[in-house]
Design a protein around this motif. Structure first.
Motif, mmCIF file in Angstrom:
data_model
loop_
_atom_site.group_PDB
_atom_site.id
_atom_site.type_symbol
_atom_site.label_atom_id
_atom_site.label_comp_id
_atom_site.label_asym_id
_atom_site.label_seq_id
_atom_site.Cartn_x
_atom_site.Cartn_y
_atom_site.Cartn_z
ATOM 1 N N LYS A 133 15.121 -65.973 -2.735
ATOM 2 C CA LYS A 133 15.785 -65.988 -4.113
ATOM 3 C C LYS A 133 14.753 -66.385 -5.354
ATOM 4 C CE LYS A 133 19.305 -66.324 -6.922
ATOM 5 N NZ LYS A 133 19.116 -66.425 -8.328
ATOM 6 N N HIS A 134 13.650 -67.391 -4.887
ATOM 7 C CA HIS A 134 12.975 -67.719 -6.147
ATOM 8 C C HIS A 134 11.889 -66.470 -6.302
ATOM 9 C CE1 HIS A 134 12.898 -72.061 -6.715
ATOM 10 N NE2 HIS A 134 13.641 -72.028 -5.807
ATOM 11 N N VAL A 135 11.696 -65.884 -5.478
ATOM 12 C CA VAL A 135 11.034 -64.710 -5.859
ATOM 13 C C VAL A 135 11.520 -63.594 -6.414
ATOM 14 C CG1 VAL A 135 9.617 -62.729 -4.545
ATOM 15 C CG2 VAL A 135 9.156 -64.908 -3.867
ATOM 16 N N LEU A 136 12.949 -63.276 -6.028
ATOM 17 C CA LEU A 136 13.538 -62.204 -6.778
ATOM 18 C C LEU A 136 13.950 -62.834 -8.176
ATOM 19 C CD1 LEU A 136 16.226 -61.080 -4.154
ATOM 20 C CD2 LEU A 136 14.434 -59.681 -5.206
ATOM 21 N N SER A 137 14.288 -63.848 -8.489
ATOM 22 C CA SER A 137 14.411 -64.421 -9.980
ATOM 23 C C SER A 137 13.396 -64.208 -10.597
ATOM 24 C CB SER A 137 15.185 -65.683 -9.865
ATOM 25 O OG SER A 137 14.440 -66.700 -9.291
ATOM 26 N N MET A 138 12.216 -64.769 -10.199
ATOM 27 C CA MET A 138 10.998 -64.579 -11.018
ATOM 28 C C MET A 138 10.626 -63.000 -11.203
ATOM 29 S SD MET A 138 8.620 -66.174 -12.493
ATOM 30 C CE MET A 138 8.697 -67.926 -11.885
ATOM 31 N N GLN A 139 10.719 -62.028 -10.240
ATOM 32 C CA GLN A 139 10.433 -60.932 -10.525
ATOM 33 C C GLN A 139 11.265 -60.069 -11.719
ATOM 34 O OE1 GLN A 139 10.636 -59.173 -6.565
ATOM 35 N NE2 GLN A 139 8.484 -59.224 -6.127
ATOM 36 N N ILE A 140 12.404 -60.524 -11.536
ATOM 37 C CA ILE A 140 13.387 -60.108 -12.569
ATOM 38 C C ILE A 140 13.104 -60.492 -13.834
ATOM 39 C CG2 ILE A 140 15.938 -60.006 -13.390
ATOM 40 C CD1 ILE A 140 16.618 -59.987 -10.333
ATOM 41 N N LYS A 141 12.784 -61.897 -14.141
ATOM 42 C CA LYS A 141 12.230 -62.466 -15.313
ATOM 43 C C LYS A 141 11.220 -61.888 -15.917
ATOM 44 C CE LYS A 141 13.878 -67.211 -14.521
ATOM 45 N NZ LYS A 141 13.593 -68.630 -14.387
ATOM 46 N N LEU A 142 10.284 -61.642 -15.006
ATOM 47 C CA LEU A 142 8.787 -61.144 -15.422
ATOM 48 C C LEU A 142 8.981 -59.660 -15.784
ATOM 49 C CD1 LEU A 142 6.329 -62.248 -12.671
ATOM 50 C CD2 LEU A 142 6.476 -63.037 -15.203
ATOM 51 N N ALA A 143 9.876 -58.866 -15.294
ATOM 52 C CA ALA A 143 10.129 -57.534 -15.882
ATOM 53 C C ALA A 143 10.864 -57.608 -16.962
ATOM 54 C CB ALA A 143 11.155 -56.925 -14.598
ATOM 55 N N MET A 144 11.889 -58.531 -17.088
ATOM 56 C CA MET A 144 12.424 -58.607 -18.373
ATOM 57 C C MET A 144 11.374 -58.696 -19.644
ATOM 58 S SD MET A 144 16.021 -60.639 -17.384
ATOM 59 C CE MET A 144 16.497 -60.868 -18.944
ATOM 60 N N GLU A 145 10.562 -59.716 -19.580
ATOM 61 C CA GLU A 145 9.751 -59.990 -20.248
ATOM 62 C C GLU A 145 8.724 -58.991 -20.639
ATOM 63 O OE1 GLU A 145 7.684 -63.497 -18.839
ATOM 64 O OE2 GLU A 145 9.339 -64.790 -19.117
ATOM 65 N N LYS A 146 8.335 -58.327 -19.577
ATOM 66 C CA LYS A 146 7.356 -57.030 -19.485
ATOM 67 C C LYS A 146 8.157 -55.998 -20.562
ATOM 68 C CE LYS A 146 4.609 -53.817 -17.117
ATOM 69 N NZ LYS A 146 4.252 -53.251 -15.899
ATOM 70 N N LYS A 147 9.301 -55.808 -20.416
ATOM 71 C CA LYS A 147 10.296 -54.591 -21.112
ATOM 72 C C LYS A 147 11.079 -55.330 -22.281
ATOM 73 C CE LYS A 147 10.921 -52.237 -16.837
ATOM 74 N NZ LYS A 147 10.856 -50.957 -16.870
ATOM 75 N N HIS A 148 10.787 -56.562 -22.612
ATOM 76 C CA HIS A 148 11.222 -57.064 -24.087
ATOM 77 C C HIS A 148 12.595 -57.145 -24.054
ATOM 78 C CE1 HIS A 148 7.153 -57.554 -24.997
ATOM 79 N NE2 HIS A 148 6.940 -56.311 -25.157
ATOM 80 N N ILE A 149 13.453 -57.293 -22.703
ATOM 81 C CA ILE A 149 14.878 -57.310 -22.661
ATOM 82 C C ILE A 149 15.321 -58.862 -22.780
ATOM 83 C CG2 ILE A 149 16.626 -56.876 -21.225
ATOM 84 C CD1 ILE A 149 15.189 -54.538 -20.117
#
Length: 96
Positions: free
Chosen positions: A32-48
């Motif tokens: 769960k930690h890995v998934l939430s971090m990957q989603i957070k990073l993708a959101m930051e990268k795409k400025h969402i």
């Protein structure tokens, strides 16, 4: 530099967790930690923002907060899949 005698170290941490019946729980929490971090990073990268993410996922901002909370173990596979779609990504799950 001192050389460590491998014969006297003892068991590894995974053995300890397995012996105390915590290994499965720890693995689940780490996923769960890995998934939430990957989603957070993708959101930051795409400025969402969280609000934009909620709109793309057709859910509430509080649901996105729960998704991004690594300590919330109740995230469903459907929610994770909708987050991936909202980010233009695919969810890849495998059993090993």
């Amino acid at each position: 530099m001192n050389k460590i005698n491998q014969n006297h170290i003892g068991t590894n941490f995974d053995d300890f967790l397995e012996k105390t019946q915590l290994l499965d729980e720890v693995i689940g929490i780490s996923h769960k930690h890995v998934l939430s971090m990957q989603i957070k990073l993708a959101m930051e990268k795409k400025h969402i923002t969280k609000a934009e993410m909620a709109k793309k996922m057709h859910t509430s901002r509080s649901a996105v907060d729960r998704l991004l909370n690594p300590n919330n173990p109740n995230t469903t596979l459907d929610t994770i899949d909708r987050a991936c779609i909202a980010l233009g990504m695919r969810l890849n799950i495998s059993l090993i």
